[in-house]
Structures are given as C-alpha cells and as structure tokens.
Design an enzyme around this catalytic site. Sequence first.
Site, short mmCIF file in Angstrom:
data_model
loop_
_atom_site.label_atom_id
_atom_site.label_comp_id
_atom_site.label_asym_id
_atom_site.label_seq_id
_atom_site.Cartn_x
_atom_site.Cartn_y
_atom_site.Cartn_z
N GLU A 48 11.27 2.80 33.84
CA GLU A 48 9.82 2.73 34.01
C GLU A 48 9.55 1.58 34.95
OE1 GLU A 48 7.32 1.87 30.63
OE2 GLU A 48 8.33 3.42 29.49
N ASP A 59 -1.04 -4.83 27.62
CA ASP A 59 0.17 -5.62 27.71
C ASP A 59 0.01 -7.02 27.12
OD1 ASP A 59 2.25 -4.02 29.05
OD2 ASP A 59 0.70 -3.81 30.58
N TYR A 171 5.67 8.99 23.96
CA TYR A 171 5.86 7.54 23.85
C TYR A 171 5.25 7.10 22.51
CZ TYR A 171 5.90 2.70 25.71
OH TYR A 171 6.13 1.37 25.94
#
Lengths: 260, 395
Positions: A48, A59, A171
């Site tokens: 990725e 994040d 995911y």
Amino acid sequence: MRISEKFSELKKRDEGALIAYICAGDPTPEGTKEYVTALVRGGADIIELGLPFSDPVADGPTIQAGIERALNGGMTPDIYFRMVGSLKVHIPLVVMTYYNLIFKRGLEKFVKDCASSGISGIIVPDLPAEESGELAGLCEKNEIDLIFLVAPTTTESRMEQILTRGTGFIYLVARLGVTGARSDIAVSTSELIRRVRTDTPKAVGFGISNGRQAAEIISAGADGVIVGSAFVDIIAKGKDVPNKLEALASELKDGIKIAR
Amino acid sequence: MKQELKSTKFGKYGGQFVPEVLMPALEELTGQYEKYKEDPVFNEELDYYLRDFAGRPSPLYHAKQLSREYGVKIYLKREDLVHGGAHKLNNTLGQGLLTKYMGKKRIIAETGAGQHGTACAMVGAVFGIKTEVYMGAKDTVRQRMNVYRMELMGTKVIPVKSGSQTLKDAINEAIRDWVANVETTHYMIGSVVGMHPYPTMVRDFQSVIGKEVRTQIMEKEGRFPDSIVACTGGGSNAMGIFHPFIDDDVDLFAVEAGGSGLKATDKEALHSATLCAGEDGVLHGARTKVLQNKYGQILESSSIAAGLDYAGVGPELAYLADIGRIKPRYSLDNEALEAFHDLCRLEGIIPALESSHALAYVKNAAASGELGDVVVINISGRGDKDLETVLGMNK
C-alpha cells in the site's frame, strides 16, 4: 498483478498475505523506490503506497508525521503516478489516499492514472460505501479493486452492503481508533473476523507491529495482515532504513507462515 | 427549498465522508436528533435553558447613530449579549441536552478562538458532562484567556501540535478522538460544517436567532427587512439568522473574511473567503467549497478574526450560494477593523472582529442600494476577546 491473483497464489501455498504500507515520498520520491524494493525482498505480498493528503483524519501520529515529511519533500499526485509507473515490482500495488485528492483530480482521471501506472487497488479511508457509487463504477470499468474498510462498530446491515461492494480484499479495522502500532491484539479483532462472512480475502490492520501479533491475526482466521506505522517508524528514525524494513517484513512474514 | 433531515445532502453538497468506524454513530445521532427535535419534553427543557441560562431572546436593537453614519436603517441582532458573549451557546445547549438524552458520558469539541470551546465548557458544567476541547497549540497561546475560562469551568483543553496548529488541525484531532471513543463520546461540532447530520442539526439549533428576528422586526417595522447580513466562517451564525427567512423576499448576505486580499499560494491563502474564492472539494466529512491547491491539498487560511479563519464552509451555504439564494461577499481585515471602531464609538458596543466583517460590508455597500432600506446585521459575538489583537493592530 491483480490482488485476487496474489491471494489465490498464496492460498495454494496455504499462506497468509503481508500487506505493507508506507507513505510515498517519505522522505523523498527516490527513497520510496528503494524502500518498496526492500519490502518486497523481505516478503511483502502487497504494498500500500500512501498518497499524502494535508488532513489525514484516519491516521495516528506516526503516519501523520510520514505524510508531513512526504508533503514537505514535494510529493504530489503527478509525481506519485510517475514514480509508481517506474517501479519494477511484480506484486500488487495499492494506493491509499483521502477522497479530496481523488475528487480534485477527477474520479475518472484518477482511476485511469492508477490503471496506467500499475496500481491494482484503491483504499479511501474517508469514503464509506454510501458515497462510493461513482468511484466503484469507474474502478470496475478499469479493473481496479475498490477496497472497503469494516470496523468493530459496523452494523450487520452496513456489513452486508460493504461486502457486496468490496473487491480485492476487505480491510478489517482491528480496533476503534486511528492507525498506530500497539502491543496487544484486541478481543474485538477475532470477533470481527468471525463477523465478516465473505469469499473476498480478509486483511486486518491497525495496531500490528510484530511477528507474534501477525501470527495471532492469521490464527484467528484472517487471510492477511496489514502493517503500516511500524514501517513508517523505521523510516522516521532514518538509520539503515532498507535493511530494517526488510528485516521487519521478513519477521512479520515468518509469523504469518508459522500461524498456518 | 428547506431540506429534510432524511437527506444527507444539500444539492450536490454535504454527505458523510468519514471513516467507516463513525458511520454507525452518525446513524445513531441522526436518529436520536430526529426523535428529540419533535419531543415536547426535550424542547421544553431546551427553551428553559435558552431563556434562563443563556438569556434569550437577545434584543434586536435599532442602531440610530450607525444608521446615520452608514446611510441605511440598521438593526443589530444582539447575539453578543447571549451568555458567554456569542451565539455559540445556542448550539451547545441543544447538542449538550441531546448528549444527556442519548446517555453519552463525554463531550469532545474543537475550537479555534475558544468561543465554541467556552460554550461547550458552560454546557459541560451545567449538565455535569465531562468535556474535553481540542485547540490548536498556536491558538492556545493567542487566546490564553479563553483557555483559562474553559479550565475554570472544568473543561480540559488539549493543545494540538500537528499541522498548522490551528482550527483545521483541532477538528482533525477531535475526529481522531471520536473514532477511538465513539461508543461513549459525543462530538460537539461548533458550526454548520462537517458530516451529516451536523450541518442540519447545528443550523436548527441556531435558527432561534432568525426566528426571534422575524417576531422582533415585525413589532418594530411592521415588515421584514430588505436584507440580512451575517459574517461567515463555517457559517453557523449566518445559517441561524438566514434559515427562517429562506422562503421570504429578504436578501441574505454572507460576508467572509477577505484577510489581506483574495490571494493564495500553493500552501496558504491570505484570506478565508471560501464561498467567494474556494472550489468544490471534500473536507471534514462534507463536500463543500474549500480552499485548496490544484492537487486538492487544503490551504492554511488567514484572517484577523480567528472565528472566521477556516478553509471550509457549511455545505448548505455552498448550495445556497450556487442557486443564488444567498450572496457571498467579503470584507478585508482593515475594513473589519475600521467597522469595529465605528460600532464602539457610535453605539457603545464592542463587537467581535468576526461580526465586524458584516458591519464593514454594510458600510461599503449601503450607498449602492444593494441592501435596500432596512438591514439586519447579526452581531454574532462581543469583542472583549479581541482587544489584544486590536491593540496590536493599532500600534
């Protein structure tokens, strides 16, 4: 290479996948090429490559810092696609970025740039299934996988909707919170793996940093493990980076192999 | 033209561009809000706090001297007199009560200058809910008094050291916190920005401003005003006063912060005029107008008024601007400062620098006839918080 080919190749060997994340351009575009090669040497099955966005809300501090280094190093979508196009690797590459960069480039142009530079999949952490219709259509047309996230909070009805849309792999967000390495594996992780009933491969991310954790995730029934912050941390420290990336990738991959 | 809550969009704007982790919480919040907005017990309690705690209704004041100076009949909606010194409390009381009814144990919020943070702190204290506020590290220094105010009321202020260390980064950090603690925590957004249902919900809670104006102006003028002027950053005071007039023949002016001029580099804008100079994008969960570079990286915005200093704007405002229902305008830093002094001198009212942008626009536009004969200006807050900035500018 398509993501599904990689997973079926691994399945034949009864092996889980190591999916490694780094941020492209951290700290320079040239460095990224070298790091990708090192990760492949260490055993990464899919990479990725983050395309840095100024406001990465999903994040944690480690990857935020990587993104900031990449932006300061001058990374842009134009440079990104040129760099990806020049990479000589034979594993699937996935772009991870935030929706505004795709939106601003134009959805169609973005997807076509992915296809022509050799990107096999797209992950957009701030694009839930509800808003993804147009991008999903373009991805299908260009044979690019649109990879969706599911979380411990995802309800059954949403789960169904996501599983019908997601391609490549699903995911699984191992825990509530942002990205970042942690020392324990949440109970909610194995629970979530059980809840995601699909033939699409399941890869677990968020908080995984060593071989033991990777083994636990695979033992719990996942088809792959996603590791980001632990790699970005090595890049942040800046010492002997390619060797250390390779060593960590290989530790993780060993953990994944032992688990089966 | 009014949007139903069921829709997550205003035309092409709005939506829910957030991590999957948050989607169930947004569904829950939408459902609970729909339920309680019609609930008599909830509304009675909210009315009680708006009246006895916040001090509503706020007056609509005919500013005679200012009218004479600017050449148009001006009424000021005195949100500066609301408890805490700004309109922010209208929204936090609504969301605070909702938090209580939903049974969430913790409130988090972002704040720029500290006005919304202060309004959250008040609500956290009065409803007995643990409250934590994210604030850009730079802002905690610039607005030290507001940090202290929040702390006095038992709120924890968390300085944000990432990115530009201002409002945008405080929102990023609050979203990250919410992602991690979504099951126990309510995220109290302070403006009509972000993901659905916030733009709709915050607008509804702020609409008390416009509803009062409807009654008050009828009493004083026997008719609606020709125009309403409000400063616009995220746009909560603007939507609050505009919304009840959306179907009436009243011109609505959204005045943005022009900073030192509508120029921008690859990294920063010298202004915060998102409706006037921004482009379509997706920021903080919503499609709206944003200040961004050609790749879609969000610019750092700039304004003398911290409360307008934001690279996005409420999605409903972007929609209303597109269809021509509101008129986006801007005032420069120095124009706002001049209007600030006008109101102090002529009316004995010290307005917030944010609200001064609305005043400045009226000053500039009155002669053109664009505003008509009777204008209502929303004085969204008082200027005590800005005295240090003004002192600095006057030097």
